[in-house]
Design a protein around this motif. Sequence first.
Motif, PDB file in Angstrom:
ATOM      1  N   HIS A  95       0.821  -1.201   0.000  1.00  9.87           N
ATOM      2  CA  HIS A  95       0.000   0.000   0.000  1.00  9.87           C
ATOM      3  C   HIS A  95       0.864   1.265   0.000  1.00  9.87           C
ATOM      4  CE1 HIS A  95      -3.540  -2.493   1.758  1.00  9.87           C
ATOM      5  NE2 HIS A  95      -3.424  -2.622   0.454  1.00  9.87           N
ATOM      6  N   LEU A  96       2.000   1.215   0.689  1.00  8.01           N
ATOM      7  CA  LEU A  96       2.930   2.344   0.665  1.00  8.01           C
ATOM      8  C   LEU A  96       3.446   2.568  -0.759  1.00  8.01           C
ATOM      9  CD1 LEU A  96       4.771   4.517   1.890  1.00  8.01           C
ATOM     10  CD2 LEU A  96       6.374   2.690   2.497  1.00  8.01           C
ATOM     11  N   GLN A  97       3.852   1.495  -1.410  1.00 10.22           N
ATOM     12  CA  GLN A  97       4.359   1.617  -2.778  1.00 10.22           C
ATOM     13  C   GLN A  97       3.280   2.146  -3.718  1.00 10.22           C
ATOM     14  OE1 GLN A  97       7.731   0.876  -3.596  1.00 10.22           O
ATOM     15  NE2 GLN A  97       7.057   2.170  -5.279  1.00 10.22           N
ATOM     16  N   GLN A  98       2.045   1.677  -3.540  1.00  9.43           N
ATOM     17  CA  GLN A  98       0.940   2.165  -4.374  1.00  9.43           C
ATOM     18  C   GLN A  98       0.683   3.656  -4.137  1.00  9.43           C
ATOM     19  OE1 GLN A  98      -2.161  -0.522  -3.169  1.00  9.43           O
ATOM     20  NE2 GLN A  98      -1.631  -2.065  -4.710  1.00  9.43           N
ATOM     21  N   ASN A 101       3.345   5.597  -5.861  1.00  6.63           N
ATOM     22  CA  ASN A 101       3.141   5.572  -7.313  1.00  6.63           C
ATOM     23  C   ASN A 101       2.008   6.511  -7.735  1.00  6.63           C
ATOM     24  OD1 ASN A 101       5.197   3.714  -7.591  1.00  6.63           O
ATOM     25  ND2 ASN A 101       3.828   1.949  -7.730  1.00  6.63           N
ATOM     26  N   GLU A 102       0.951   6.579  -6.912  1.00  3.77           N
ATOM     27  CA  GLU A 102      -0.189   7.435  -7.226  1.00  3.77           C
ATOM     28  C   GLU A 102       0.129   8.906  -7.000  1.00  3.77           C
ATOM     29  OE1 GLU A 102      -3.344   5.989  -4.773  1.00  3.77           O
ATOM     30  OE2 GLU A 102      -3.451   4.075  -5.826  1.00  3.77           O
ATOM     31  N   ARG A 103       0.960   9.167  -5.987  1.00  3.52           N
ATOM     32  CA  ARG A 103       1.308  10.541  -5.633  1.00  3.52           C
ATOM     33  C   ARG A 103       2.824  10.671  -5.544  1.00  3.52           C
ATOM     34  NH1 ARG A 103      -1.887  13.593  -0.845  1.00  3.52           N
ATOM     35  NH2 ARG A 103      -1.029  15.559  -1.497  1.00  3.52           N
ATOM     36  N   PRO A 104       3.487  10.954  -6.639  1.00  2.01           N
ATOM     37  CA  PRO A 104       4.946  11.009  -6.650  1.00  2.01           C
ATOM     38  C   PRO A 104       5.554  12.019  -5.675  1.00  2.01           C
ATOM     39  CG  PRO A 104       4.095  10.963  -8.885  1.00  2.01           C
ATOM     40  CD  PRO A 104       2.921  11.128  -7.975  1.00  2.01           C
ATOM     41  N   SER A 105       4.795  13.008  -5.250  1.00  6.99           N
ATOM     42  CA  SER A 105       5.322  13.984  -4.286  1.00  6.99           C
ATOM     43  C   SER A 105       5.625  13.335  -2.940  1.00  6.99           C
ATOM     44  CB  SER A 105       4.337  15.133  -4.098  1.00  6.99           C
ATOM     45  OG  SER A 105       3.126  14.664  -3.549  1.00  6.99           O
ATOM     46  N   LEU A 106       5.055  12.163  -2.680  1.00  6.95           N
ATOM     47  CA  LEU A 106       5.326  11.450  -1.425  1.00  6.95           C
ATOM     48  C   LEU A 106       6.633  10.660  -1.477  1.00  6.95           C
ATOM     49  CD1 LEU A 106       1.742  10.107  -0.658  1.00  6.95           C
ATOM     50  CD2 LEU A 106       2.959  11.906   0.561  1.00  6.95           C
TER      51      LEU A 106
END
Length: 151
Positions: A95-98, A101-106
Motif C-alpha cells: 500500500h505504501l508503494q501504491q 506511485n499514485e502521488r509522486p510527491s510522497l
Amino acid sequence: MKHSTNQQTRSGRGPARRIGRTLALVLPVVLVLSGTLAVTRVNWTGNPSNSVLTASDASDITSDARAAHRAPQDVLRDKLLGELQQEDPGTVLTHLQQAVNERPSLAKHCVSIARSLGRAAVRMYGPTRAQSYARPVCDTSFASGVAGALT
C-alpha cells in the motif's frame, strides 16, 4: 598651552561605553521576549470572540480540523501504521508503494515512512518475523527500520 584631556573618556571606557554595551546585550533580549508575547496574543484561530488561545481551547479543535492541517506524508504514515495493526507488513508495504506511485510527491518521504513501519513491525512481530517481510520498497528502508529498532 597644553590642553588637558580625560584619558578615561578618550580610551572609550567611560559611562557612555558602558551604557552602550549594556543596551547591546539587553535590547535584543527585550525585543525577542516582547515579540514572543505579541505572537501569543494574536488571534490565530479566526474566532474574533477571544484573542488569546489557551491550552484548553486547543482541545476543542476536532480531529478533522487537525487532519486538514497535517502534511500528506504524516496522514499516510498514520494510516499505514494503523493498517499495520490489522494487516501484515507485506500488505502495508504494498500500500505504501501504491501510494507513492499514485502521488509522486510522497516519494521523498517514503524512506522515513518505511522506517517507521519497520520499527512498528518489530514491536508487533519481533525482529526475525518483521525482517521476513522486508523487500525493496523505498531503498530497503523498511529493513533499516527493523535493524534500527534492534539498537
